[in-house]
Design an enzyme around this catalytic site. Sequence first.
Site, short mmCIF file in Angstrom:
data_model
loop_
_atom_site.label_atom_id
_atom_site.label_comp_id
_atom_site.label_asym_id
_atom_site.label_seq_id
_atom_site.Cartn_x
_atom_site.Cartn_y
_atom_site.Cartn_z
N CYS A 62 -9.24 11.72 0.54
CA CYS A 62 -8.97 11.24 1.91
C CYS A 62 -8.65 12.44 2.81
O CYS A 62 -7.85 13.30 2.43
CB CYS A 62 -7.81 10.25 1.89
SG CYS A 62 -7.48 9.58 3.53
N CYS A 66 -1.07 12.39 4.83
CA CYS A 66 0.15 11.61 4.56
C CYS A 66 0.91 12.26 3.39
O CYS A 66 0.39 12.34 2.27
CB CYS A 66 -0.21 10.16 4.24
SG CYS A 66 -1.39 9.47 5.42
N CYS A 69 1.13 10.79 -0.18
CA CYS A 69 -0.05 10.14 -0.79
C CYS A 69 -0.81 11.02 -1.78
O CYS A 69 -1.30 12.09 -1.43
CB CYS A 69 -1.00 9.66 0.30
SG CYS A 69 -2.33 8.65 -0.42
N CYS A 106 -6.09 -7.59 -2.95
CA CYS A 106 -6.03 -6.60 -1.87
C CYS A 106 -6.85 -5.37 -2.25
O CYS A 106 -6.57 -4.72 -3.26
CB CYS A 106 -4.58 -6.22 -1.62
SG CYS A 106 -4.41 -5.02 -0.31
N CYS A 137 -7.38 -9.50 1.13
CA CYS A 137 -6.69 -8.52 1.96
C CYS A 137 -7.42 -7.19 1.79
O CYS A 137 -7.97 -6.92 0.72
CB CYS A 137 -5.23 -8.38 1.50
SG CYS A 137 -4.32 -7.14 2.44
N CYS A 197 -0.53 -7.61 7.48
CA CYS A 197 0.37 -7.15 6.42
C CYS A 197 0.80 -5.76 6.84
O CYS A 197 -0.03 -4.84 6.89
CB CYS A 197 -0.38 -7.12 5.08
SG CYS A 197 0.57 -6.35 3.76
N ARG A 269 7.55 -8.20 0.88
CA ARG A 269 7.05 -7.83 -0.45
C ARG A 269 7.82 -6.65 -1.03
O ARG A 269 7.91 -5.57 -0.42
CB ARG A 269 5.56 -7.49 -0.39
CG ARG A 269 4.99 -7.18 -1.79
CD ARG A 269 3.47 -7.01 -1.81
NE ARG A 269 2.82 -8.13 -1.19
CZ ARG A 269 1.96 -8.04 -0.18
NH1 ARG A 269 1.65 -6.87 0.31
NH2 ARG A 269 1.42 -9.11 0.34
#
Length: 353
Positions: A62, A66, A69, A106, A137, A197, A269
Amino acid sequence: MTAPNPAALGVIRHDWALPEVQALFALPLLDLLLHAQRVHREHHAPNTVQMSTLLSIKTGACPEDCAYCPQSVRYETGLEREALMEVAAVRERARRAKAAGATRFCMGAAYRSPKARELEVIAAMIREVRALGLQTCATLGMLTAEQARELKAAGLDYYNHNLDTSPEYYGEIITTRTYQDRLDTLEAVRAADLKVCCGGIVGMGESPADRAMLLLTLANLPEHPESVPINQLVAVEGTPLAGSAPLDPFEFVRAIAVARLLMPRAHVRLSAGRADMSDEMQALCFMAGANSVFYGEKLLTTGNPDVERDRRLFERLGLTAEALEGEAHAPQQPAPGEECACAHSRAHAETAA
Ligand code: SAM
Ligand code: DTB
Ligand code: SF4
């Protein structure tokens, strides 16, 4: 700080002020838990937990930075990259998740934002997963309004896009997209009539005020997200946050309780980090108003409690899996050799007999 008025808790509001939220965090833990559980029961069936299974449909490489991550191309985490999965393979994983007792599937992709061709393939995945009778999702990064409409047309129910942290701390964690970019995606998702979400991560070295601001920002959105994932940082070797000091577990429980109080109707969650939590800590989180989990032995790239551990935990706590609206629990019997994780195992056996 403004002392909370217990009678006013549970009212749906979008005008929270920071001192009010900080006052909730500052309550004695048992008072906070009591208020949260009371509000929880005003808006939700007690003792039921919604179960979502995650699948990484495109892994690693990616371009974003972040700091938490493992999938960012910028950090050496030893993660193997994987291209976008085949539709049939995703369908099979969803079938297995449903057989194990999940109601929502998801699909997560390590994108900054999806390209047109990728979105077409993902739309096909959504159609297949929906046809199995699962809620769908996706979490694919930033979306335009048009892309959100395309996903809606394919049958997507929820879009996950997190704020991650407070607006003030955000720049310490991500520099390749702004907080406003995230709010814009959330607006596009809402405009397409998708369910939202949206939550964040705690334990990234943020201050208590940052945790309060994250939850305040979520609660003061024009509409509360239907699902609010509260993730505990999974500190992955090779990421800039690898050495982060662990958060006091009670501070995590407080974040769950305050999320419950600020967004009474949402499913809160208990998300990443469960693999490192004791059963007792998870029980406290459910007491604090968590009523959803990620279910299945993997999150996206890191571990989650295995199905057998969750099945036992649910049974010991007397928790049951939340059924899809309009359906009795587990409309399909688990396939031979595939055990449903809910605390209804005995009922299944009786029905099958
Ligand atoms: N790439 C897309 C995006 O960032 O919007 C979708 C996938 S991304 C992995 C989804 C969310 O997972 C992030 O926003 C973050 O909240 C959460 N996440 C990622 N790595 C995590 C970690 N190490 N610990 C806890 N949560 C994490
Ligand atoms: C969310 O809030 N947490 C999930 C889901 N949304 C996509 C992701 C957690 C990822 C944890 C690290 C990993 O497994 O890669
Ligand atoms: Fe990429 Fe999402 Fe990971 Fe950020 S959180 S690096 S956008 S996969």
